[in-house]
Enzyme design. Structure first.
Site, short mmCIF file in Angstrom:
data_model
loop_
_atom_site.label_atom_id
_atom_site.label_comp_id
_atom_site.label_asym_id
_atom_site.label_seq_id
_atom_site.Cartn_x
_atom_site.Cartn_y
_atom_site.Cartn_z
N SER A 14 -62.84 12.84 -66.45
CA SER A 14 -62.75 11.89 -65.34
C SER A 14 -61.34 11.31 -65.23
O SER A 14 -60.73 10.92 -66.23
CB SER A 14 -63.75 10.75 -65.54
OG SER A 14 -63.52 9.75 -64.57
N LEU A 15 -60.84 11.24 -64.01
CA LEU A 15 -59.51 10.68 -63.77
C LEU A 15 -59.57 9.17 -63.59
O LEU A 15 -58.54 8.50 -63.53
CB LEU A 15 -58.90 11.32 -62.51
CG LEU A 15 -58.71 12.84 -62.53
CD1 LEU A 15 -58.35 13.35 -61.15
CD2 LEU A 15 -57.65 13.23 -63.55
N LYS A 65 -75.61 9.90 -59.87
CA LYS A 65 -75.44 9.07 -58.66
C LYS A 65 -76.77 8.72 -57.98
O LYS A 65 -76.89 7.65 -57.38
CB LYS A 65 -74.52 9.78 -57.66
CG LYS A 65 -73.06 9.77 -58.07
CD LYS A 65 -72.18 10.34 -56.98
CE LYS A 65 -70.73 10.32 -57.40
NZ LYS A 65 -69.82 10.69 -56.32
N ASP A 101 -67.87 6.43 -51.59
CA ASP A 101 -67.32 7.78 -51.37
C ASP A 101 -67.01 8.02 -49.89
O ASP A 101 -65.91 8.47 -49.54
CB ASP A 101 -68.30 8.85 -51.87
CG ASP A 101 -68.34 8.94 -53.38
OD1 ASP A 101 -67.30 8.67 -54.03
OD2 ASP A 101 -69.41 9.28 -53.92
N ALA A 127 -73.58 20.65 -46.29
CA ALA A 127 -74.70 19.73 -46.09
C ALA A 127 -75.24 19.26 -47.45
O ALA A 127 -76.43 18.98 -47.59
CB ALA A 127 -75.78 20.42 -45.27
N GLY A 128 -74.38 19.17 -48.45
CA GLY A 128 -74.79 18.71 -49.78
C GLY A 128 -74.58 17.20 -49.93
O GLY A 128 -74.51 16.47 -48.93
N GLY A 129 -74.47 16.76 -51.17
CA GLY A 129 -74.34 15.33 -51.45
C GLY A 129 -73.08 14.71 -50.88
O GLY A 129 -73.12 13.62 -50.29
N ALA A 130 -71.97 15.40 -51.03
CA ALA A 130 -70.71 14.86 -50.52
C ALA A 130 -70.75 14.77 -49.00
O ALA A 130 -70.30 13.78 -48.40
CB ALA A 130 -69.55 15.75 -50.96
N ASN A 150 -73.51 24.87 -41.94
CA ASN A 150 -73.79 25.11 -43.36
C ASN A 150 -74.36 26.50 -43.52
O ASN A 150 -74.99 27.04 -42.62
CB ASN A 150 -74.81 24.07 -43.85
CG ASN A 150 -74.86 24.00 -45.36
OD1 ASN A 150 -73.82 24.00 -46.02
ND2 ASN A 150 -76.05 23.96 -45.93
N THR A 152 -76.83 27.35 -45.36
CA THR A 152 -78.27 27.18 -45.19
C THR A 152 -78.47 26.17 -44.05
O THR A 152 -78.36 24.97 -44.25
CB THR A 152 -78.91 26.63 -46.49
OG1 THR A 152 -78.37 27.37 -47.59
CG2 THR A 152 -80.41 26.73 -46.45
#
Ligand code: ATR
Length: 287
Positions: A14-15, A65, A101, A127-130, A150, A152
């Site tokens: 992690s930064l 998360k 985010d 179409a994911g979490g981000a 996307n 999918t």
């Protein structure tokens, strides 16, 4: 000395600890920001334990998360809608969860491109979490025209259907998006395609890209993805994901301390850390 941190699994890379630690130092705040390696089965006890030992606030990263939500005392409406928390603050001995985010993405975009995004015609890839954090946040800010493509298509449809914020969105296949590309003024790439080590991959052909469009990729390793390189070649202005990372951290810092850290210094700190571990572009100021 106040104690903050980030929980995740893994966490060693992690930064955030160096970025936040230096921000605390520069603001003259006596605080330590620690990377906590927490396994899924220990999440509940870890959250309780952090309250017991007096942690003031923390970040949450992969894979916790969403899983962290039941163990918090209250969730901000946007984070609730997104279904993911990346920042937790302590208020009256209660853990309050936020998601910075999407907000971090938006602020980076405004800083690196333009303030007023209301009338943009947006195409989001993924179409994911981000994607969910970015899509819901932009809609919550009144940016209405956001189509999603996307691999999918069902996932893109579901993202649009489940969204509590009003907008005009269509789900597209990747091929449909390629064909309609010239209509969009802002393209946001949220998938992991092109991320190190698969750096030659690209999610979409940019043949029809409007050269006046702005193209954003949330990846920052490599610093300039094949996708961003192609966009630049077609004359578009581009942005990588470093700004989003820095701003989500700055927003967390503000929630904890009530003070705004120096974005430029935070960016330099992250750049230093990435050092040899990132493929730098020809122009280091490109982000
Ligand atoms: P994150 O939370 O990081 O966004 P995720 O929820 O697994 O991760 O979502 C990854 C996104 O990248 C999805 O949009 C995924 O497409 P699918 O929904 O079709 O799986 C996309 N993605 C990842 N690898 C891909 C690939 N090789 N080709 C096309 N899309 C890909």
């Amino acid at each position: 000395m106040k104690l903050y941190g980030v929980i995740g699994d893994p966490i060693a890379h992690s930064l955030s600890p160096v970025m936040q630690g230096r921000a605390f130092d520069e603001m003259g705040i006596k605080a330590h920001y620690h990377p906590f390696h927490i396994k899924g089965q220990d999440l509940e006890i870890a959250i309780k334990g952090m309250k017991a030992i007096g942690v003031e606030g923390f970040n949450v990263t992969i894979p916790h998360k969403t899983a962290v939500i039941p163990f918090l005392d209250s969730i901000d409406p946007l984070a609730k809608a997104i279904g993911a928390v990346n920042t937790v603050i302590r208020e009256n001995n209660r853990w309050i969860g936020y998601n910075t985010d999407g907000e971090g993405f938006t602020e980076a975009l405004q800083a690196e491109w333009k303030e007023n995004l209301q009338d943009e015609q947006v195409l989001m890839i993924g179409a994911g979490g981000a994607a969910k954090a970015v899509f819901y946040t932009l809609l919550s800010k009144g940016i209405h025209h956001i189509d999603i493509c996307n691999r999918t298509m069902e996932r893109a449809k579901k993202l649009i259907k489940d969204c509590p914020y009003k907008g005009h969105s269509t789900a597209l296949t990747l091929t449909e998006a390629e064909e309609k590309l010239s209509q969009y003024s802002l393209i946001i790439q949220t998938t992991s395609i092109g991320m190190y080590p698969e750096v030659s991959q690209s999610p979409l052909s940019l043949e029809q890209l409007n050269p006046n469009a702005f193209v954003s990729d949330i990846i920052y390793n490599p610093f300039e993805t094949t996708f961003l390189k192609a966009a630049k070649k077609r004359g578009a202005k581009t942005q990588n994901g470093l700004g989003m990372f820095v701003y989500q951290g700055a927003l967390a810092f503000e929630k904890w301390t009530g003070q705004s850290p120096n974005i430029q210094r935070m960016t330099e700190t992250v750049m230093e850390q990435l050092g040899g571990n990132v493929c730098l572009p020809e122009n280091k100021n490109a982000f």
